[in-house]
Scaffold this active site. Structure first.
Site, PDB file in Angstrom:
ATOM      1  N   TYR A  52       0.837  -1.218   0.000  1.00 25.74           N
ATOM      2  CA  TYR A  52       0.000   0.000   0.000  1.00 25.74           C
ATOM      3  C   TYR A  52       0.868   1.263   0.000  1.00 25.74           C
ATOM      4  O   TYR A  52       0.385   2.356  -0.225  1.00 25.74           O
ATOM      5  CB  TYR A  52      -0.960   0.044   1.193  1.00 25.74           C
ATOM      6  N   GLY A 190     -18.220  -4.457  -0.280  1.00 26.02           N
ATOM      7  CA  GLY A 190     -18.410  -4.973  -1.635  1.00 26.02           C
ATOM      8  C   GLY A 190     -18.420  -3.834  -2.639  1.00 26.02           C
ATOM      9  O   GLY A 190     -19.097  -3.910  -3.658  1.00 26.02           O
TER      10      GLY A 190
HETATM   11  P1  NAD Z   1     -14.490  -1.368   1.092  1.00 26.50           P
HETATM   12  O1  NAD Z   1     -15.544  -2.403   1.086  1.00 26.50           O
HETATM   13  O2  NAD Z   1     -13.988  -0.906   2.396  1.00 26.50           O
HETATM   14  O3  NAD Z   1     -15.038  -0.169   0.198  1.00 26.50           O
HETATM   15  C1  NAD Z   1     -14.355   1.020   0.139  1.00 26.50           C
HETATM   16  C2  NAD Z   1     -15.171   2.038  -0.632  1.00 26.50           C
HETATM   17  O4  NAD Z   1     -16.496   2.104  -0.112  1.00 26.50           O
HETATM   18  C3  NAD Z   1     -14.556   3.406  -0.364  1.00 26.50           C
HETATM   19  O5  NAD Z   1     -13.696   3.724  -1.423  1.00 26.50           O
HETATM   20  C4  NAD Z   1     -15.719   4.315  -0.263  1.00 26.50           C
HETATM   21  O6  NAD Z   1     -15.906   4.940  -1.509  1.00 26.50           O
HETATM   22  C5  NAD Z   1     -16.909   3.441   0.000  1.00 26.50           C
HETATM   23  N1  NAD Z   1     -17.448   3.668   1.366  1.00 26.50           N
HETATM   24  C6  NAD Z   1     -16.806   3.531   2.546  1.00 26.50           C
HETATM   25  N2  NAD Z   1     -17.628   3.789   3.565  1.00 26.50           N
HETATM   26  C7  NAD Z   1     -18.837   4.099   3.022  1.00 26.50           C
HETATM   27  C8  NAD Z   1     -20.074   4.465   3.579  1.00 26.50           C
HETATM   28  N3  NAD Z   1     -20.261   4.528   4.892  1.00 26.50           N
HETATM   29  N4  NAD Z   1     -21.088   4.706   2.710  1.00 26.50           N
HETATM   30  C9  NAD Z   1     -20.922   4.628   1.371  1.00 26.50           C
HETATM   31  N5  NAD Z   1     -19.759   4.274   0.797  1.00 26.50           N
HETATM   32  C10 NAD Z   1     -18.721   4.010   1.608  1.00 26.50           C
HETATM   33  O7  NAD Z   1     -13.316  -1.933   0.155  1.00 26.50           O
HETATM   34  P2  NAD Z   1     -11.719  -1.886   0.142  1.00 26.50           P
HETATM   35  O8  NAD Z   1     -11.175  -0.539   0.396  1.00 26.50           O
HETATM   36  O9  NAD Z   1     -11.319  -2.568  -1.112  1.00 26.50           O
HETATM   37  O10 NAD Z   1     -11.332  -2.838   1.353  1.00 26.50           O
HETATM   38  C11 NAD Z   1     -11.176  -2.384   2.677  1.00 26.50           C
HETATM   39  C12 NAD Z   1      -9.804  -2.680   3.201  1.00 26.50           C
HETATM   40  O11 NAD Z   1      -9.509  -4.076   3.066  1.00 26.50           O
HETATM   41  C13 NAD Z   1      -8.665  -2.018   2.402  1.00 26.50           C
HETATM   42  O12 NAD Z   1      -8.522  -0.660   2.710  1.00 26.50           O
HETATM   43  C14 NAD Z   1      -7.497  -2.872   2.822  1.00 26.50           C
HETATM   44  O13 NAD Z   1      -7.044  -2.492   4.108  1.00 26.50           O
HETATM   45  C15 NAD Z   1      -8.124  -4.265   2.866  1.00 26.50           C
HETATM   46  N6  NAD Z   1      -7.901  -5.022   1.611  1.00 26.50           N
HETATM   47  C16 NAD Z   1      -7.181  -6.176   1.679  1.00 26.50           C
HETATM   48  C17 NAD Z   1      -6.953  -6.928   0.532  1.00 26.50           C
HETATM   49  C18 NAD Z   1      -6.158  -8.181   0.631  1.00 26.50           C
HETATM   50  O14 NAD Z   1      -5.761  -8.718  -0.411  1.00 26.50           O
HETATM   51  N7  NAD Z   1      -5.886  -8.677   1.805  1.00 26.50           N
HETATM   52  C19 NAD Z   1      -7.472  -6.515  -0.704  1.00 26.50           C
HETATM   53  C20 NAD Z   1      -8.214  -5.341  -0.753  1.00 26.50           C
HETATM   54  C21 NAD Z   1      -8.443  -4.627   0.425  1.00 26.50           C
END
Ligand code: NAD
Length: 273
Positions: A52, A190
């Site tokens: 990241y 999602g």
């Molecule tokens: P997420 O499900 O957290 O979605 C994030 C998106 O949802 C944001 O960009 C925002 O636009 C929207 N959002 C957030 N809060 C909201 C709300 N209250 N209402 C409306 N929209 C909202 O998806 P993500 O960021 O892909 O995943 C979360 C975390 O998981 C990442 O930041 C990371 O730390 C981790 N991650 C890990 C892997 C892995 O391979 N282990 C892969 C992807 C993500």
């Protein structure tokens, strides 16, 4: 169901049920401000990764917060190109330095490459040396976990996997729970694809909550840890406030029934990064 704000892992360590994810926050200012806001809102768990490219910013925000280290739960991950026993130990040193910490709470293999067993043995070594409090993995299917079990003295205690109402991961979650492996949901919202579904919208109206809060509460009800990401202060706060209502069993089941096996990213059996 009353749900506590932490979950007890296999070795007794308490891990917050809702953490703050910092993927796609490369700029120092964005990550620093996001983590600062999250800590102010009451989050005590931060989920980052070497890839990241924001471990320094996360470390700076932790330092600036003045919050006692023992109150925080910090997760980071070894990237694919650093896998293998020695490489993982080196990558861990780098992460520790960037985060400006002297231990990490949870260290994960980010994706399961053919070197996953050697990588996990290094994570286990870090656990024995008390440089991490919890050994874990990410994106491991059941067969990957079984490869780890074959070499592990201490089983992973967390598997961080993509999980949300469109990918409810029932079989893998059941397998993990059978082996005392807690499940952390990444992309827990999602990316919002179910927010407009009538099941979610109706529950949001019934409980005077937002669709995101309904989805996050569903994660808690099915036993998950969730690490939502947002850079918007109101959403950061909203995503943590999911403890003052509960979903009924049939409501949980209705959300689980939205599963379409839809992935927002690669399948761990087939990725090229
Ligand atoms: P997420 O499900 O957290 O979605 C994030 C998106 O949802 C944001 O960009 C925002 O636009 C929207 N959002 C957030 N809060 C909201 C709300 N209250 N209402 C409306 N929209 C909202 O998806 P993500 O960021 O892909 O995943 C979360 C975390 O998981 C990442 O930041 C990371 O730390 C981790 N991650 C890990 C892997 C892995 O391979 N282990 C892969 C992807 C993500």
């Amino acid at each position: 169901m009353t749900i506590s704000t932490t979950i007890t892992l296999a070795n007794g360590v308490e891990m917050p049920r809702i953490g703050y994810g910092v993927f796609r926050m490369k700029e120092h200012e964005v990550a620093f401000n996001g983590v600062t806001e999250a800590l102010k809102a009451g989050y005590r768990a931060i989920d980052t990764a070497a890839i990241y490219d924001n471990e320094e910013a996360v470390g700076d925000a932790i330092k600036a917060s003045g919050i006692d280290r023992s109150e925080l739960f910090i997760t980071t991950k070894v990237w694919n190109s650093d896998q293998g026993f020695d490489n993982t130990l080196r990558a861990f040193e780098t992460s520790l330095k960037k985060l400006q910490l002297d231990y990490i709470d949870l260290y994960l293999t980010h994706w399961p490459k053919p070197t996953l067993a050697d990588t996990y043995k290094a994570i286990e070594r870090l656990y024995e040396e008390k440089l991490i409090r919890v050994p874990g993995v990410s994106n491991h299917h059941q067969h990957h976990l079984e490869e780890v079990f074959a070499v592990a003295n201490v089983k992973p205690m967390v598997n961080q996997i993509e999980c949300h109402p469109s990918l409810s991961q029932d079989a893998l979650r059941a397998f993990c729970h059978e082996h005392q492996i807690a499940v952390t949901a990444w992309a827990p919202l999602g990316t919002g694809i179910v927010f407009t579904h009538p099941v979610i919208r109706n529950l949001a109206e019934k409980y005077s909550k937002t669709p995101a809060q309904i989805v996050l509460r569903w994660h808690l009800e099915i036993g998950n840890i969730a690490i939502p990401k947002s850079v918007t202060p109101a959403r950061i706060a909203e995503n943590l406030h999911v403890y003052d209502f509960a979903l009924a069993a049939d409501e949980v089941a209705a959300i689980s029934a939205l599963n379409t096996f839809h992935r927002t990213s690669a399948d761990p059996d087939n990725f090229d990064f």
